[in-house]
Design a protein around this motif. Structure first.
Motif, PDB file in Angstrom:
ATOM      1  N   ASN A   1      -6.725  34.925  23.233  1.00 51.37           N
ATOM      2  CA  ASN A   1      -6.875  34.379  24.481  1.00 51.37           C
ATOM      3  C   ASN A   1      -5.487  34.396  25.323  1.00 51.37           C
ATOM      4  OD1 ASN A   1      -9.335  33.402  24.021  1.00 51.37           O
ATOM      5  ND2 ASN A   1      -8.712  31.305  23.432  1.00 51.37           N
ATOM      6  N   ALA A   2      -4.154  34.406  24.413  1.00 50.72           N
ATOM      7  CA  ALA A   2      -3.059  34.626  25.208  1.00 50.72           C
ATOM      8  C   ALA A   2      -2.812  35.936  25.754  1.00 50.72           C
ATOM      9  CB  ALA A   2      -2.013  34.205  24.057  1.00 50.72           C
ATOM     10  N   ILE A   3      -3.314  36.928  24.964  1.00 49.23           N
ATOM     11  CA  ILE A   3      -3.414  38.409  25.443  1.00 49.23           C
ATOM     12  C   ILE A   3      -4.107  38.405  26.688  1.00 49.23           C
ATOM     13  CG2 ILE A   3      -3.691  40.802  24.981  1.00 49.23           C
ATOM     14  CD1 ILE A   3      -1.774  40.354  23.011  1.00 49.23           C
ATOM     15  N   ASP A   4      -5.189  37.897  26.711  1.00 46.74           N
ATOM     16  CA  ASP A   4      -6.343  38.063  27.751  1.00 46.74           C
ATOM     17  C   ASP A   4      -5.796  37.329  28.985  1.00 46.74           C
ATOM     18  OD1 ASP A   4      -8.513  39.455  28.756  1.00 46.74           O
ATOM     19  OD2 ASP A   4      -9.818  37.714  28.375  1.00 46.74           O
ATOM     20  N   LEU A   5      -5.211  36.209  29.184  1.00 45.87           N
ATOM     21  CA  LEU A   5      -4.710  35.650  30.214  1.00 45.87           C
ATOM     22  C   LEU A   5      -3.201  36.174  30.582  1.00 45.87           C
ATOM     23  CD1 LEU A   5      -5.268  33.667  32.607  1.00 45.87           C
ATOM     24  CD2 LEU A   5      -3.860  31.987  31.192  1.00 45.87           C
ATOM     25  N   ASN A   6      -2.389  36.169  29.657  1.00 43.69           N
ATOM     26  CA  ASN A   6      -1.017  36.345  30.003  1.00 43.69           C
ATOM     27  C   ASN A   6      -0.866  38.081  30.261  1.00 43.69           C
ATOM     28  OD1 ASN A   6      -0.650  33.802  29.756  1.00 43.69           O
ATOM     29  ND2 ASN A   6       0.487  34.249  27.539  1.00 43.69           N
ATOM     30  N   VAL A   7      -1.477  38.704  29.495  1.00 43.93           N
ATOM     31  CA  VAL A   7      -1.226  40.347  29.661  1.00 43.93           C
ATOM     32  C   VAL A   7      -2.476  40.849  30.544  1.00 43.93           C
ATOM     33  CG1 VAL A   7      -1.131  42.468  28.311  1.00 43.93           C
ATOM     34  CG2 VAL A   7       0.043  40.440  27.344  1.00 43.93           C
ATOM     35  N   ASN A   8      -3.680  40.705  30.233  1.00 46.89           N
ATOM     36  CA  ASN A   8      -4.736  41.387  31.099  1.00 46.89           C
ATOM     37  C   ASN A   8      -4.963  40.859  32.438  1.00 46.89           C
ATOM     38  OD1 ASN A   8      -5.069  42.798  28.601  1.00 46.89           O
ATOM     39  ND2 ASN A   8      -6.766  41.661  27.938  1.00 46.89           N
TER      40      ASN A   8
ATOM     41  N   ASP B   1       6.899  29.840  16.200  1.00 42.28           N
ATOM     42  CA  ASP B   1       6.056  28.738  16.138  1.00 42.28           C
ATOM     43  C   ASP B   1       5.344  28.958  17.468  1.00 42.28           C
ATOM     44  OD1 ASP B   1       7.350  27.646  13.819  1.00 42.28           O
ATOM     45  OD2 ASP B   1       8.740  26.599  15.083  1.00 42.28           O
ATOM     46  N   TYR B   2       5.543  29.811  18.508  1.00 42.74           N
ATOM     47  CA  TYR B   2       4.852  29.870  19.528  1.00 42.74           C
ATOM     48  C   TYR B   2       4.520  31.530  19.552  1.00 42.74           C
ATOM     49  CZ  TYR B   2       5.227  25.347  21.388  1.00 42.74           C
ATOM     50  OH  TYR B   2       5.054  24.054  21.457  1.00 42.74           O
ATOM     51  N   ALA B   3       4.122  32.001  18.398  1.00 42.83           N
ATOM     52  CA  ALA B   3       4.167  33.669  18.114  1.00 42.83           C
ATOM     53  C   ALA B   3       3.243  34.118  19.276  1.00 42.83           C
ATOM     54  CB  ALA B   3       3.424  33.900  17.030  1.00 42.83           C
ATOM     55  N   SER B   4       2.180  33.604  19.812  1.00 46.64           N
ATOM     56  CA  SER B   4       1.133  34.106  20.762  1.00 46.64           C
ATOM     57  C   SER B   4       1.811  34.184  22.145  1.00 46.64           C
ATOM     58  CB  SER B   4      -0.207  33.794  20.689  1.00 46.64           C
ATOM     59  OG  SER B   4      -0.122  32.208  21.123  1.00 46.64           O
ATOM     60  N   LEU B   5       2.321  33.264  22.527  1.00 48.49           N
ATOM     61  CA  LEU B   5       3.196  33.248  23.695  1.00 48.49           C
ATOM     62  C   LEU B   5       4.195  34.178  23.870  1.00 48.49           C
ATOM     63  CD1 LEU B   5       3.853  31.741  26.423  1.00 48.49           C
ATOM     64  CD2 LEU B   5       5.262  30.311  25.268  1.00 48.49           C
ATOM     65  N   ALA B   6       4.943  34.247  22.568  1.00 50.64           N
ATOM     66  CA  ALA B   6       5.850  35.130  22.628  1.00 50.64           C
ATOM     67  C   ALA B   6       5.736  36.578  22.912  1.00 50.64           C
ATOM     68  CB  ALA B   6       7.147  35.009  21.407  1.00 50.64           C
ATOM     69  N   ALA B   7       4.623  36.833  21.920  1.00 52.10           N
ATOM     70  CA  ALA B   7       3.935  38.444  21.944  1.00 52.10           C
ATOM     71  C   ALA B   7       3.250  38.658  23.191  1.00 52.10           C
ATOM     72  CB  ALA B   7       3.167  38.535  20.972  1.00 52.10           C
ATOM     73  N   SER B   8       2.730  37.838  23.785  1.00 51.37           N
ATOM     74  CA  SER B   8       2.147  38.091  25.096  1.00 51.37           C
ATOM     75  C   SER B   8       3.135  38.225  26.230  1.00 51.37           C
ATOM     76  CB  SER B   8       1.009  37.203  25.361  1.00 51.37           C
ATOM     77  OG  SER B   8       1.359  35.958  25.442  1.00 51.37           O
TER      78      SER B   8
ATOM     79  N   SER C   1       9.786  36.224  25.753  1.00 52.73           N
ATOM     80  CA  SER C   1       9.417  37.580  26.115  1.00 52.73           C
ATOM     81  C   SER C   1      10.478  38.339  25.375  1.00 52.73           C
ATOM     82  CB  SER C   1       8.988  37.847  27.324  1.00 52.73           C
ATOM     83  OG  SER C   1      10.329  37.402  28.033  1.00 52.73           O
ATOM     84  N   LEU C   2      11.911  37.805  25.217  1.00 53.43           N
ATOM     85  CA  LEU C   2      12.958  38.650  24.889  1.00 53.43           C
ATOM     86  C   LEU C   2      13.187  38.604  23.326  1.00 53.43           C
ATOM     87  CD1 LEU C   2      15.632  37.682  27.542  1.00 53.43           C
ATOM     88  CD2 LEU C   2      14.268  39.721  27.628  1.00 53.43           C
ATOM     89  N   THR C   3      12.615  37.429  22.935  1.00 53.58           N
ATOM     90  CA  THR C   3      13.238  37.187  21.556  1.00 53.58           C
ATOM     91  C   THR C   3      12.181  36.971  20.551  1.00 53.58           C
ATOM     92  OG1 THR C   3      13.330  34.803  21.929  1.00 53.58           O
ATOM     93  CG2 THR C   3      15.186  36.038  22.317  1.00 53.58           C
ATOM     94  N   SER C   4      10.941  36.699  20.805  1.00 52.42           N
ATOM     95  CA  SER C   4       9.854  36.220  19.773  1.00 52.42           C
ATOM     96  C   SER C   4      10.241  34.881  19.634  1.00 52.42           C
ATOM     97  CB  SER C   4       9.804  36.946  18.682  1.00 52.42           C
ATOM     98  OG  SER C   4      10.687  36.769  17.665  1.00 52.42           O
TER      99      SER C   4
END
Lengths: 392, 412
Positions: B268-275, B316-323, B310-313
């Motif tokens: 979901n994170a990738i689909d909204l934040n990235v795609n 505890d918010y791995a999906s937010l940081a990755a996306s 986005s800079l550091t990962s």
């Protein structure tokens, strides 16, 4: 430390060549350099085998420098040099070639400046002219050196209390000189109203303050008096020269050039004063640079340039004939050849073979060069005082 | 007082838009480094680490002692020594903008430089110098009057370097959130003509809907970043009239990689934040860049609000940081692409927000209001990179000094 410049004994300047300029040319810089060599061989009977020294100056021969030209045109010199300094390259070529001849490293040095002007070559030259220009000049909308010179002109006018009329007088006198030169690109008479009312380019510069880029080639030969005699060439002597780069970098805006640093050496080595000089061929991409040179080279007291311009007649029959071929302002600016046309025209006046009208008394001349507005000012300056030697 | 610009309401559809030229792209690596500081609104010049000589234009070695140069913050004060108004130039970008004034400035710290001039400055005036990013995304010095005057930022030349919301038509991708709504009010306060506010699901009511939908400068429009079809449809209708696009959408869930997080949350994170960001850029940027040179209603900016992690990962918010890392990368690619068309691309990096999705994170946190105000400032100042909140500033500072160490510090 005072420098003692060795004399230019045993050096002869001869065979000035000018290939008529064209506004645009589909040919290359190589073609124009070849045209200069062809004309030189026709006028002097020099062949490729005779030429053992080559100096080359160009902005549009990329990627070739002197070595590319030497191979392209079938020369095999024992000595060569590339002088990429635009408006200062002619004076620098004299200096380098003269010492090569004196030392015996070369016997007959041909100095060639050639540049073409394709429809897009002005823009290409600008794009690759210098790193400082890319970083800190062109992003400001200049599209060439006009705005830089506009700022210099505005500052010079304020500092020395000049008006546009003084610059107009220079441009108009040069146009009058050009009217006698059949190959000058701009011969239409120019009057003060036309000069003042011309299209604005970048305040205070207007159209007739700016040179017109074009294609062309210039060449001359530096050799010994013996060789000149053998080929039956009229000769001109070098009395003294100066050269200086990146002088007065502490000045916030350029209002003087490197000449100021070495001017005493120039006159004392020549044993002449400015008042002895019969004519001056000075670099003239913009009238402000002409004014700056006349002042810096000692033709008037420092700060008195306004009065000097108003009191002096710069036409061929005047008190100080100036840029007698019309200069670049009227004959056109053929890239690096613009830094050689002051040399060739000076030689022609000395040996009484002018393109246009002959100055009545023309044995002693001054050549001055100014080049490379690398960023906010011209970096390279040079000057030479020459004298008629033998007319054949 | 600076003369105010008149805003037209309708554009004649028969008139050919001006082509979007940008100023020259050629710059040395040293000058590109200056751009990184300019992006944050910092005023820096190179200073010799040995003799302290301050030089300009950017060099690779000190011209006094040949020592190594470093970028240092400098005083912005200068004096105008001389000026010119360019009427004629071969530069395609500036040809569209002449007459254009530039001058030579003398900085109090030493060097002289060419600078673009604000219309209120004259020779002899004391100046305040900014390093701005021009329409090609490259740094340029801009001379402002030392004294702040009314409508100063509306100066024609200055406005070429900024993206002021005044008189602009702005699309906000997600209006369902507090950030989207606070931003809308701030943009209107800053003079935005209209805000098109994206709503991903018209059937679900959202908090604040009643009051914001009544506002005369707001139009709520259907826009769902998870659907390529929805984004396309929206761009067909609004792409031609959006001057500034702001992406406020973000999918935030707590969760680690191995234990607490779920793969669906990552998806979901990738689909909204990235795609979602990619869909938005793909649908809107071509139409916007085609109008970026328009004389009357140019499209000027694309702004993305994203997490500082986005800079550091963040474990505890791995999906937010990755996306967000992917999102930052997309924005950088887009910025490079848009620099050819002159559309400015902004990033606003935010720390954890004071909302229901960041409950596990202790303060300091940022409020929607803080974010909204920072977005307005960055647009008004043409500042590409903005950090909102103490967490974002702290992480950015540490990351600038030592990125690997900063990433390691997020490990418990």
């Amino acid at each position: 430390m005072k420098r003692y410049q060795k004399s230019y004994e045993g050096v002869s300047l001869c065979a000035p060549i000018t290939i008529p300029y064209r506004r645009y040319s589909p040919e290359t810089a190589h073609w124009w350099a070849g045209a200069a060599l062809k004309e030189l061989s026709l006028q002097t009977n020099l062949t490729a085998n005779d030429i053992d020294g080559v100096i080359f100056s160009s902005f549009s021969s990329n990627p070739d420098t002197v070595v590319g030209i030497v191979q392209h045109l079938g020369l095999s010199p024992t000595w060569m040099d590339n002088i990429p300094t635009g408006g200062a390259s002619g004076v620098m070529a004299i200096r380098r070639a003269a010492r090569a001849v004196q030392s015996g490293d070369a016997n007959i040095v041909v100095c060639i400046a050639a540049d073409t002007n394709h429809i897009d070559s002005f823009q290409k030259t600008l794009d690759t002219f210098s790193r400082f220009s890319q970083d800190a000049t062109y992003p400001y909308g200049q599209g060439g050196p006009n705005a830089t010179f506009a700022i210099m002109t505005e500052y010079f006018m304020r500092k020395f209390n000049l008006t546009r009329e003084e610059f107009g007088k220079i441009a108009i006198a040069q146009r009058q000189n050009a009217s006698t030169n059949p190959i000058a690109l701009m011969k239409k008479p120019l009057n003060m109203n036309q000069y003042l009312d011309a299209k604005p380019i970048a305040n205070p510069l207007h159209l007739f303050d700016c040179v017109m880029p074009c294609a062309g080639a210039e060449a001359f030969v530096v050799t010994t008096p013996e060789v000149a005699e053998k080929f039956n060439l009229s000769t001109v002597k070098v009395l003294s020269t100066i050269e200086r780069h990146n002088a007065f970098s502490e000045d916030h805006i350029q209002y003087r050039g490197g000449w100021v640093k070495d001017i005493d050496d120039l006159w004392s080595s020549s044993n002449y004063n400015p008042s002895d000089i019969n004519f001056a061929q000075v670099y003239d991409d913009y009238p402000v640079i002409v004014a700056m040179q006349l002042q810096d080279l000692g033709f008037c007291e420092n700060g008195k340039i306004k009065q000097f311009i108003n009191d002096t007649d710069f036409t061929i029959m005047g008190d100080l004939p100036l840029n007698t071929n019309g200069g670049q302002l009227s004959a056109g600016q053929a890239g690096a050849a613009g830094g050689y046309q002051n040399v060739t025209e000076a030689l022609r006046q000395c040996i009484k073979q002018p393109l246009g009208q002959q100055i009545p008394n023309s044995t002693k001349g001054l050549i001055s060069g100014f080049g490379m507005v690398n960023y906010d000012r011209g970096v390279c300056t040079g000057a030479a005082i020459i004298k008629t030697d033998t007319i054949r | 007082m600076t003369k105010q610009k008149k805003y037209l309401t309708k554009k004649n559809p028969l008139v050919k838009s001006k082509i979007n030229h940008v100023s020259s792209h050629l710059r040395s690596r040293a000058t590109k480094a200056l751009a990184c500081h300019a992006a944050k609104g910092d005023f820096v010049l190179q200073e010799c680490s040995e003799c302290q000589y301050i030089s300009y234009p950017p060099r690779d070695r000190c011209p006094k002692c040949w020592g190594v140069l470093t970028w240092k913050h400098q005083k912005r004060h200068a004096t105008l020594l001389a000026e010119t108004t360019i009427h004629s130039t071969t530069d395609l970008y500036f040809r569209e903008h002449v007459p254009w004034r530039i001058g030579t400035i003398l900085l109090d710290v030493g060097p002289t430089a060419f600078a673009h001039l604000h219309s209120n400055v004259q020779v002899g005036d004391k100046l305040k110098i900014h390093v701005m990013l021009d329409r090609s995304g490259n740094p340029a010095l801009f001379a402002m009057p030392r004294k702040v005057t009314v409508n100063m930022e509306e100066d024609y030349q200055y406005s070429q370097f900024t993206a002021s919301p005044k008189g602009k038509r702005i699309l906000i991708s997600d209006g369902r959130t507090e950030i989207g709504q606070k931003l809308t009010y701030e943009l209107i306060k800053a003079g935005a003509e209209i805000v098109y506010l994206g709503n991903a699901d018209s059937n679900l009511r959202f908090k604040g809907q009643d009051s914001i939908s009544k506002h005369k400068n707001v139009k709520i429009i259907p826009l769902n970043l998870l659907s390529t079809k929805s984004v396309k449809k929206c761009s067909q209708q609004y792409g031609g009239k959006v001057d500034i696009l702001i992406n406020t959408a973000s999918y935030v869930r707590s969760g680690s990689i191995a234990f607490s997080g779920k793969i669906t949350e990552m998806q979901n994170a990738i689909d909204l934040n990235v795609n979602g960001l990619t869909r938005l850029a793909k649908a809107f940027c071509p139409a916007m860049s085609a109008r970026s040179g328009d004389e009357e209603r140019p499209a000027i900016a694309f702004l993305d609000i994203l997490s500082i992690f986005s800079l550091t990962s963040h474990p505890d918010y791995a999906s937010l940081a990755a996306s967000s890392a992917a999102r930052l990368s997309i924005i950088n690619s887009l910025r490079s692409e848009m620099s050819l068309s002159g559309l400015k691309v902004f990033s606003t990096l935010i720390g954890p927000i004071e909302d229901e999705w960041h409950q596990d994170i202790p303060p300091p946190k940022v409020t929607a209001e803080q974010i909204a105000k920072s977005v307005i400032t960055s647009l008004k100042n043409g500042q590409e990179l903005t950090l909102v909140g103490n967490v974002a500033k702290d992480i950015f500072e540490k990351w600038s000094a030592n990125p690997l160490l900063t990433m390691r510090e997020t490990i418990k």
